[in-house]
Scaffold this motif. Sequence first.
Motif, mmCIF file in Angstrom:
data_model
loop_
_atom_site.group_PDB
_atom_site.id
_atom_site.type_symbol
_atom_site.label_atom_id
_atom_site.label_comp_id
_atom_site.label_asym_id
_atom_site.label_seq_id
_atom_site.Cartn_x
_atom_site.Cartn_y
_atom_site.Cartn_z
ATOM 1 N N LEU A 99 0.826 -1.208 0.000
ATOM 2 C CA LEU A 99 0.000 0.000 0.000
ATOM 3 C C LEU A 99 0.862 1.259 0.000
ATOM 4 C CD1 LEU A 99 -2.843 -1.164 2.384
ATOM 5 C CD2 LEU A 99 -3.063 -0.643 -0.041
ATOM 6 N N GLN A 100 1.968 1.246 0.729
ATOM 7 C CA GLN A 100 2.836 2.426 0.753
ATOM 8 C C GLN A 100 3.525 2.634 -0.596
ATOM 9 O OE1 GLN A 100 2.964 4.848 2.751
ATOM 10 N NE2 GLN A 100 4.784 5.934 1.991
ATOM 11 N N ALA A 101 3.974 1.544 -1.226
ATOM 12 C CA ALA A 101 4.588 1.667 -2.550
ATOM 13 C C ALA A 101 3.560 2.171 -3.564
ATOM 14 C CB ALA A 101 5.166 0.321 -3.000
ATOM 15 N N ALA A 102 2.336 1.662 -3.470
ATOM 16 C CA ALA A 102 1.269 2.124 -4.371
ATOM 17 C C ALA A 102 1.072 3.636 -4.216
ATOM 18 C CB ALA A 102 -0.031 1.385 -4.077
ATOM 19 N N HIS A 103 1.047 4.086 -2.988
ATOM 20 C CA HIS A 103 0.880 5.525 -2.731
ATOM 21 C C HIS A 103 2.055 6.322 -3.296
ATOM 22 C CE1 HIS A 103 0.326 9.338 -0.795
ATOM 23 N NE2 HIS A 103 1.416 9.175 -0.057
ATOM 24 N N GLU A 104 3.272 5.862 -3.011
ATOM 25 C CA GLU A 104 4.464 6.601 -3.455
ATOM 26 C C GLU A 104 4.576 6.651 -4.978
ATOM 27 O OE1 GLU A 104 8.019 5.172 -1.544
ATOM 28 O OE2 GLU A 104 7.184 5.455 0.469
ATOM 29 N N PHE A 105 4.087 5.617 -5.661
ATOM 30 C CA PHE A 105 4.181 5.577 -7.118
ATOM 31 C C PHE A 105 2.914 6.088 -7.806
ATOM 32 C CE2 PHE A 105 7.818 3.056 -6.009
ATOM 33 C CZ PHE A 105 8.710 3.241 -7.050
ATOM 34 N N GLY A 106 2.023 6.679 -7.028
ATOM 35 C CA GLY A 106 0.858 7.343 -7.604
ATOM 36 C C GLY A 106 -0.181 6.413 -8.193
#
Length: 322
Positions: A99-106
């Motif tokens: 979820l954090q990677a998804a957020h960081e990569f838009g």
Amino acid sequence: MENKTVKMRVMVTGGSGLVGRAIEHVLKEDGGASEGEEWIFLSSKDGNLMDPDETKALFKKHQPTHVIHLAAMVGGLFKNMRQNLDFWRINMYINDNVLQAAHEFGVEKVVSCLSTCIFPDKTTYPIDENMIHNGPPHESNFGYSYAKRMIDVHNRAYCAQFGRKYTAVIPTNIFGPHDNFNIEDGHVLPGLIHKTYIAMKEGTPLQVWGSGRPLRQFIYSLDLARLFLWVLREYNEVEPIILSVGEEDEVSIKQAADAVVKALGFNGEVLYDTSKSDGQFKKTASNAKLRKYLPDFTFTPFHKAIKETCEWFVANYEVARK
């Protein structure tokens, strides 16, 4: 550049598992793919989602606009009872990293997969989407249940702080081709199929663990896959949605065992080992919210889905996960 025609690049974590394979099947065989969509199915061989750097590397490599998050440490009742800590820690790491990677990569949208075992043990029935956090889950699998519950907390927090529209689905008991048919650590239906197959080959009685009385709603993986595609494309709430057959389609473990016995043509004795735990007696879920959106969705009849799953298992016995 050809990428200009791609409107949606969907990355599926846990893509080689039961649900991932079902989604892939529906996209390829049932004409479920839409124009302008690109699909990437990842397995554990592609990267360790417990590692934040490896997770970010996958997002950097594939640049998804959408994610279906299926990757998890999963297992049946007895594995959960033995390893509640492992289920808690491993799933918390995986979910936070994804979820954090998804957020960081838009990433525009993430659809995660929960389970009805997240609901409170002591509750009124049917359970619905508003009751997730109303009390402790059943003690047999509290580690897995709390880790999955936290995805809902995660999603609400990403929405509140960053406006992200990440959501989750809550399927009831899933079964179908490409399941894990491990007798000791798998889920009840694939375990029953494998045990019945062995009992037929060896001419021994079929031993069903527990009393056979607990009730479950089973959803065929191909039906779930079709609903997942709808959620990804059409469902815009952050609040989760239960994906399930109706309450009237709930069956007992004995009825499920009878369906497997019939599908495989087993003629031997069936014994119930009541020294083994039954787990939660029932977790009846309402699909009223789903029906509000999709009143005409048709589920595959239980006996037909069981027959198709049994046929797949027999045909793929050598390569099936056991």
